[in-house]
Every structure is written in C-alpha cells, then in structure tokens.
Scaffold this motif. Sequence first.
Motif, mmCIF file in Angstrom:
data_model
loop_
_atom_site.group_PDB
_atom_site.id
_atom_site.type_symbol
_atom_site.label_atom_id
_atom_site.label_comp_id
_atom_site.label_asym_id
_atom_site.label_seq_id
_atom_site.Cartn_x
_atom_site.Cartn_y
_atom_site.Cartn_z
ATOM 1 N N HIS A 187 42.549 24.132 2.345
ATOM 2 C CA HIS A 187 42.168 24.374 0.600
ATOM 3 C C HIS A 187 42.057 25.534 0.456
ATOM 4 N N LYS A 199 51.445 33.200 -1.531
ATOM 5 C CA LYS A 199 50.741 32.907 -0.760
ATOM 6 C C LYS A 199 51.395 31.297 -0.110
ATOM 7 N N GLU A 200 50.335 31.092 1.282
ATOM 8 C CA GLU A 200 50.941 30.137 1.983
ATOM 9 C C GLU A 200 50.240 28.512 0.690
ATOM 10 N N ARG A 201 50.620 27.888 0.879
ATOM 11 C CA ARG A 201 50.544 26.854 0.466
ATOM 12 C C ARG A 201 49.720 25.987 1.912
ATOM 13 N N PRO A 202 49.448 24.738 1.858
ATOM 14 C CA PRO A 202 48.697 24.312 0.474
ATOM 15 C C PRO A 202 47.724 24.560 -0.048
ATOM 16 N N TYR A 203 47.364 25.105 -1.398
ATOM 17 C CA TYR A 203 46.414 26.034 -2.241
ATOM 18 C C TYR A 203 46.121 24.986 -3.261
ATOM 19 N N ASN A 204 44.719 25.099 -3.799
ATOM 20 C CA ASN A 204 44.821 24.845 -5.253
ATOM 21 C C ASN A 204 45.327 25.123 -6.718
ATOM 22 N N LEU A 209 54.378 23.424 -9.031
ATOM 23 C CA LEU A 209 53.076 23.582 -8.617
ATOM 24 C C LEU A 209 52.148 22.562 -9.619
ATOM 25 N N THR A 210 51.472 22.117 -9.063
ATOM 26 C CA THR A 210 50.112 21.184 -9.574
ATOM 27 C C THR A 210 49.087 22.628 -10.504
ATOM 28 N N GLU A 252 45.696 22.529 -11.564
ATOM 29 C CA GLU A 252 43.992 21.225 -11.052
ATOM 30 C C GLU A 252 43.780 21.258 -12.347
#
Lengths: 273, 135
Positions: free
Chosen positions: A72, A99-104, A121-122, A124
Amino acid sequence: MMESLREIKDRISATGSMSKITSAMQMVASAKLTKFEQKNKDFQEYLKTLEAMMSKLTVKRHPFFQPVNNPHIGYLVITSDRGLAGGYNNNVLKLLANKERPYNLYMLGSKGFEYAKSHGLTVENPDIFVPDDVIYHDIHTVIDQMLDDFRTGKISKIVAIYTRYVSKILQVPTEKQILPIEPTNQDKSMPYEMEPSEEDVLYTLLPQYLEGVLYGAVLTSKLSEGASRMNSMQNATDNAVDIIRDLQLIYNRARQAHITEEINEIIGGASAI
Amino acid sequence: MELAVRVVTPDKVIFDGAAFKVVARGLDGDFAILRDHCSLMAPLGIGELKIVDAEQKNCYIAVDGGILEVSQNQVKILSRDAMLAEDIDIARVQMELERSQREKDNLKNRAEQQREDEEISKLMNKLCCGRHCER
C-alpha cells in the motif's frame, strides 16, 4: 429578419457581460497570486533553514528512513476547492488515475473529493478545504494522519501528487516521494553540539521537516491554481472579445440587408404607382 | 558584535533582529545563549523564548516547540507556531483554553486526551507569555 437582428443583439450583450465577469475573475486571481508569491517566499526561507539543519545530522536511524514491506502506497492529492481554473485539477487527477491499486488515498481540496466519490474511491481523511489564505494549521490534521499511518505500517510510502509552480505560464503536475526519506548529502563543515542528544534533535527535526515539505507542496499547488485560473480567465475574456467581434459583423450585415430590402420595397411600391 | 536572531514559522518571520542574550526552553530546562556560544542544535519544548537586547529590554515569544540552532553568533529558531507576546489576544486564548478543557473532559480515548493536553499546555504558554505585555 427583425427577430434575428434582435437575437444577435442579445447574444452580443450576453457575451459582453460574460466577458466582464471573466475579466473580473482574472483580476482577482492575479491579485491573489501576488499575495501567494510573497507567502511562498516567506515559507521558502523556513524550508531552506530546515533542509540546512537536516544536512548537518549524522545519525539517520529513524523509522522515517526505513522502507516498510507493504504494497500500500499512500497518495496525497492536492486539488482546489473551486473550478474554473483550466486544466489544473484534471492534470493532477490524471496522474492519480494511472496509479496501480491498491493504494490509500488522502485528499486536500474539495475537487479531489468529488472525483473520489464519482470513481468510487475511498478517501482516508475527512473532508478538508484549502482556503485561499491557507495557513499551516488548516492542513496539519491530514499530515498528522499520514505520518501516523506510516508509523503504524498501514502504508509503505507517502507520495504527494501536486502541481509545481514554475512561473505564471508554466505549472507542472508532479509526484514526489516524501517518505521514506532518501538520504541527502551531508554537510560536514562544522561539528555541532547536540543538546540533549543527536537522537533527540533528529526526532524533533524530522517530523517538522516532513510537515514543512508537505506544506510546501500545498503552497506551490495554491500558487499554480492561482496562475492557472488567471490564464484560463484571460483566455475566456479573449475568446469573448473574438465572439463579440464576429457577432457584430454578422449583425451589421443583417442590418444592411434589411435596409436594402426596405429600400427595394419602397422603390418597387413607388414605380407601381 | 551581538547575536543575530531570527525566529521563523511556516507562515512568516516572527522576529529578525539583534540581541544580547536569548533564553529558551529546552527539553531538559531553560538555557541561555550569549555571544560566542559554540555551534549548537537543540529541540525546544513548549515554552517562552526571551530575547534580551543591548538595552536590557525583553521581547517575549510564545513557542509551541521547535528547534534552535546556534552557529557563528547567529541564532535561528524554527517553530511550527510562534507568537510575539504583544500579538497575543489574551481574551481569545482564555476562551479557547476553556473550550479545550471542556472538550478534554468529554474525550474517552487516551490518545485524543493527550493531544488535547498538549493543546492546553500550548494555550497556557500563550497566556503566560501574553501577560508579560499586560504588566
């Protein structure tokens, strides 16, 4: 014929008032830009002093230097609160889209939140606005949250996606790795006494440095936003002037045609008698 | 020659001038810097910074932590938030202090309480510092 003359006239006046609005917006943006340039200059001094201090430290044992094993990546995306700034927001969000997921995801500015919502998208952090007279205090909650997440291992990297301000006509969408810190050159010119210990200095300096770098990204983005808005409003005003000129030409032609037709009718009527 | 002192925050340069002595609150207590001090880097706690000029006049600054660097008679203080005593609005700080104390009582989470505690000590510091000017 009468109606279309009237229609053209209406369009001319509508375009005219629109150009007044855009030129006013351009002036507001350029005034704000000047203010921001000053603010950025003040901040650069703070950042430069921080960097100079960082380069004098010899110890680099801190979690902020260590890579973490976790796919992440935390992205901090800086956008604006309001639109009508040309491609400013789109260019930044395009970088994110690749950008490749997963990311925060961490967002600053409400345009980013709108984008996240429409793409499912979530984000944070809770909604944060970046007002035009942004001060450090406004954004520190996001920065604190990101640093906490890095410390606890939730994310392995912090990358900021923002717009770097080069000049009034050039702003570059940029991504920059903030954490882990890549070691910099060391300044060994003079030994410093560290009180109480070098570790203590490091533990105080590092968070402050990181916050400084992130705040710097926000400031340069704000500058870019101002410049971008100024340019797009300038273009809009120029376009409006062009449109008015073309419409005026069409209007004059139509009016002339109308007059000619009337004269023809009168002459025709007279010769009939 | 005297000391050249600069106090810098992210938003602006708070203080830029000459001084005879600087007294700051370090992590282990207060310390003073006079001219020809050796090169030093020290973290600062939440506390007041006293800058004494050649005429023995004091200038007080409320500092919310930060770092101090001395090098060749130049003193630089970098802080996230610092305020000149004369700029502190005591009534407002007092109001914020009361609010923070009320909020802290409602918090259950230890970490949040600690954060609020820090906020309170920053406000207390501003209050103490601001009162120098009242006298």
